[in-house]
Write a protein that holds these residues in place. Structure first.
Motif, PDB file in Angstrom:
ATOM      1  N   ASN A  84     -43.356  25.475 -52.686  1.00  0.00           N
ATOM      2  CA  ASN A  84     -44.217  24.429 -53.790  1.00  0.00           C
ATOM      3  C   ASN A  84     -43.266  23.571 -54.674  1.00  0.00           C
ATOM      4  N   GLN A  85     -42.083  23.641 -54.324  1.00  0.00           N
ATOM      5  CA  GLN A  85     -40.959  22.592 -54.810  1.00  0.00           C
ATOM      6  C   GLN A  85     -40.840  21.508 -53.946  1.00  0.00           C
ATOM      7  N   THR A  86     -41.849  21.496 -52.950  1.00  0.00           N
ATOM      8  CA  THR A  86     -41.889  19.969 -51.812  1.00  0.00           C
ATOM      9  C   THR A  86     -42.475  19.108 -53.016  1.00  0.00           C
ATOM     10  N   SER A  87     -41.764  17.831 -52.925  1.00  0.00           N
ATOM     11  CA  SER A  87     -41.882  16.975 -54.121  1.00  0.00           C
ATOM     12  C   SER A  87     -41.136  15.643 -53.747  1.00  0.00           C
ATOM     13  N   MET A  88     -41.477  14.603 -54.637  1.00  0.00           N
ATOM     14  CA  MET A  88     -40.574  13.516 -54.692  1.00  0.00           C
ATOM     15  C   MET A  88     -39.989  13.776 -56.125  1.00  0.00           C
ATOM     16  N   TYR A  89     -38.456  13.733 -55.952  1.00  0.00           N
ATOM     17  CA  TYR A  89     -37.733  13.964 -57.276  1.00  0.00           C
ATOM     18  C   TYR A  89     -37.251  12.662 -57.875  1.00  0.00           C
ATOM     19  N   LEU A  90     -37.264  12.280 -59.075  1.00  0.00           N
ATOM     20  CA  LEU A  90     -36.921  11.092 -59.730  1.00  0.00           C
ATOM     21  C   LEU A  90     -36.110  11.140 -60.620  1.00  0.00           C
ATOM     22  N   CYS A  91     -34.740  10.753 -60.665  1.00  0.00           N
ATOM     23  CA  CYS A  91     -33.878  10.798 -61.694  1.00  0.00           C
ATOM     24  C   CYS A  91     -34.080   9.454 -62.420  1.00  0.00           C
ATOM     25  N   ALA A  92     -33.739   9.335 -63.997  1.00  0.00           N
ATOM     26  CA  ALA A  92     -33.900   8.237 -64.832  1.00  0.00           C
ATOM     27  C   ALA A  92     -32.720   8.306 -65.731  1.00  0.00           C
ATOM     28  N   SER A  93     -32.326   7.277 -66.348  1.00  0.00           N
ATOM     29  CA  SER A  93     -31.419   7.275 -67.543  1.00  0.00           C
ATOM     30  C   SER A  93     -31.722   6.252 -68.449  1.00  0.00           C
ATOM     31  N   SER A  94     -31.185   6.741 -69.774  1.00  0.00           N
ATOM     32  CA  SER A  94     -31.595   5.678 -70.855  1.00  0.00           C
ATOM     33  C   SER A  94     -30.551   5.560 -71.794  1.00  0.00           C
ATOM     34  N   PHE A  95     -30.460   4.580 -72.689  1.00  0.00           N
ATOM     35  CA  PHE A  95     -29.526   4.632 -73.579  1.00  0.00           C
ATOM     36  C   PHE A  95     -29.814   5.674 -74.803  1.00  0.00           C
ATOM     37  N   LEU A  96     -31.271   5.628 -75.262  1.00  0.00           N
ATOM     38  CA  LEU A  96     -31.741   6.393 -76.302  1.00  0.00           C
ATOM     39  C   LEU A  96     -32.720   7.636 -75.352  1.00  0.00           C
ATOM     40  N   VAL A  97     -32.805   8.535 -76.261  1.00  0.00           N
ATOM     41  CA  VAL A  97     -33.883   9.902 -75.396  1.00  0.00           C
ATOM     42  C   VAL A  97     -35.186   9.189 -75.775  1.00  0.00           C
ATOM     43  N   ALA A  98     -35.714   8.749 -77.038  1.00  0.00           N
ATOM     44  CA  ALA A  98     -36.879   8.684 -77.368  1.00  0.00           C
ATOM     45  C   ALA A  98     -37.174   7.047 -77.417  1.00  0.00           C
ATOM     46  N   ALA A  99     -38.272   6.552 -77.163  1.00  0.00           N
ATOM     47  CA  ALA A  99     -38.833   5.143 -77.330  1.00  0.00           C
ATOM     48  C   ALA A  99     -37.740   4.265 -76.567  1.00  0.00           C
ATOM     49  N   ASP A 100     -37.364   4.455 -75.552  1.00  0.00           N
ATOM     50  CA  ASP A 100     -36.263   3.547 -74.860  1.00  0.00           C
ATOM     51  C   ASP A 100     -36.657   3.341 -73.513  1.00  0.00           C
ATOM     52  N   THR A 101     -36.421   2.302 -72.699  1.00  0.00           N
ATOM     53  CA  THR A 101     -36.808   2.093 -71.339  1.00  0.00           C
ATOM     54  C   THR A 101     -35.924   2.975 -70.575  1.00  0.00           C
ATOM     55  N   GLN A 102     -36.641   3.739 -69.756  1.00  0.00           N
ATOM     56  CA  GLN A 102     -35.928   4.354 -68.608  1.00  0.00           C
ATOM     57  C   GLN A 102     -35.757   3.565 -67.453  1.00  0.00           C
ATOM     58  N   TYR A 103     -34.483   3.990 -66.828  1.00  0.00           N
ATOM     59  CA  TYR A 103     -34.174   3.342 -65.467  1.00  0.00           C
ATOM     60  C   TYR A 103     -34.190   4.322 -64.510  1.00  0.00           C
ATOM     61  N   PHE A 104     -35.073   4.196 -63.313  1.00  0.00           N
ATOM     62  CA  PHE A 104     -35.197   5.056 -62.315  1.00  0.00           C
ATOM     63  C   PHE A 104     -34.294   4.898 -61.152  1.00  0.00           C
ATOM     64  N   GLY A 105     -33.980   6.019 -60.577  1.00  0.00           N
ATOM     65  CA  GLY A 105     -33.134   6.019 -59.058  1.00  0.00           C
ATOM     66  C   GLY A 105     -34.323   6.018 -58.357  1.00  0.00           C
ATOM     67  N   PRO A 106     -34.132   5.557 -56.770  1.00  0.00           N
ATOM     68  CA  PRO A 106     -34.803   5.482 -55.749  1.00  0.00           C
ATOM     69  C   PRO A 106     -35.966   6.794 -55.502  1.00  0.00           C
ATOM     70  N   GLY A 107     -35.285   7.903 -55.877  1.00  0.00           N
ATOM     71  CA  GLY A 107     -36.136   9.226 -55.567  1.00  0.00           C
ATOM     72  C   GLY A 107     -35.798   9.937 -54.308  1.00  0.00           C
ATOM     73  N   THR A 108     -35.862  11.263 -54.231  1.00  0.00           N
ATOM     74  CA  THR A 108     -35.353  11.966 -53.384  1.00  0.00           C
ATOM     75  C   THR A 108     -36.668  12.642 -52.797  1.00  0.00           C
ATOM     76  N   ARG A 109     -37.312  12.530 -51.589  1.00  0.00           N
ATOM     77  CA  ARG A 109     -38.499  13.244 -51.084  1.00  0.00           C
ATOM     78  C   ARG A 109     -37.813  14.475 -50.404  1.00  0.00           C
ATOM     79  N   LEU A 110     -38.172  15.610 -51.129  1.00  0.00           N
ATOM     80  CA  LEU A 110     -37.709  17.154 -50.551  1.00  0.00           C
ATOM     81  C   LEU A 110     -38.855  17.875 -50.023  1.00  0.00           C
ATOM     82  N   THR A 111     -38.677  18.210 -48.745  1.00  0.00           N
ATOM     83  CA  THR A 111     -39.418  19.021 -48.128  1.00  0.00           C
ATOM     84  C   THR A 111     -38.993  20.386 -48.023  1.00  0.00           C
TER      85      THR A 111
END
Lengths: 113, 112
Positions: A84-111
């Motif tokens: 049940n952990q088979t999924s697409m996993y996305l990482c992101a980063s931002s300067f602020l935690v709240a109300a700030d643009t998050q920039y995402f990585g390309p994702g890892t598709r885990l099976t």
């Protein structure tokens, strides 16, 4: 340009294996996030980190842990992978935690088989 | 709790205009984001609204009404490459560190 990279685009693991997903950002962002994305459920926050060695649980932390030893790197760990952990996993980063643009990585598709 | 609603799917014709709505009920508000996500790819930032009104950026515009808890993304002169999911996300204003809250996304199909 902000760059967020993830260690693998595709990963296949067996049930019970320990799985490490790594994320690196190059913009000196304080905050990093791990999400999983499943059809019909949208993005769900697993964990986030607002500083080195600091972490906070998101909406669905069960079965996962994280590590942030360096500012640029945030790892997601599946201690004992389950199907049940088979999924697409996305990482992101931002300067602020709240109300700030998050920039995402390309994702890892885990099976998990 | 936080609640963000978007239609699940929409279909529109190439060259047309489409409006994707997002309504939200959140404890505090500090801006609304729109992201575009092509199938199998990461979400990419499109727009940010914190004040009421329309923000235009080329073929894409985003509107916000804070009193109504409502936003929309307007896509003009639709192209096939606009086929993607569009995610609405709300920033919360509170005392803690609370990340963006994402809606489930609207999958837009552009047909010829």
């Amino acid at each position: 340009d902000v760059k967020v990279t993830q260690s693998s685009r595709y990963l296949v693991k067996r049930t019970g294996e320990k799985v490490f997903l790594e994320c690196v950002q190059d913009m000196d962002h304080e905050n990093m996030f791990w999400y999983r994305q499943d059809p019909g459920l949208g993005l769900r926050l697993i964990y986030f980190s607002y500083d080195v060695k600091m972490k906070e649980k998101g909406d669905i932390p069960e079965g996962y842990s994280v590590s942030r030893e360096k500012k640029e790197r945030f790892s997601l760990i599946l201690e004992s992978a389950s199907t049940n952990q088979t999924s697409m996993y996305l990482c992101a980063s931002s300067f602020l935690v709240a109300a700030d643009t998050q920039y995402f990585g390309p994702g890892t598709r885990l099976t998990v088989l | 709790g936080q609640n963000i609603d978007q239609p699940t799917e929409m279909t529109a014709t190439e060259g047309a205009i489409v409006q994707i709505n997002c309504t939200y009920q959140t404890s505090g508000f500090n801006g609304l984001f729109w992201y575009q996500q092509h199938a199998g790819e990461a979400p990419t930032f499109l727009s940010y609204n914190v004040l009421d009104g329309l923000e235009e950026k080329g073929r894409f515009s985003s509107f916000l009404s804070r009193s109504k808890g409502y936003s929309y993304l307007l896509l003009k002169e639709l192209q096939m490459k606009d086929s993607a999911s569009y995610l609405c996300a709300v920033g919360l204003r509170n005392s803690g560190n609370t990340p963006l809250v994402f809606g489930k996304g609207t999958r837009l199909s552009v047909i010829a």
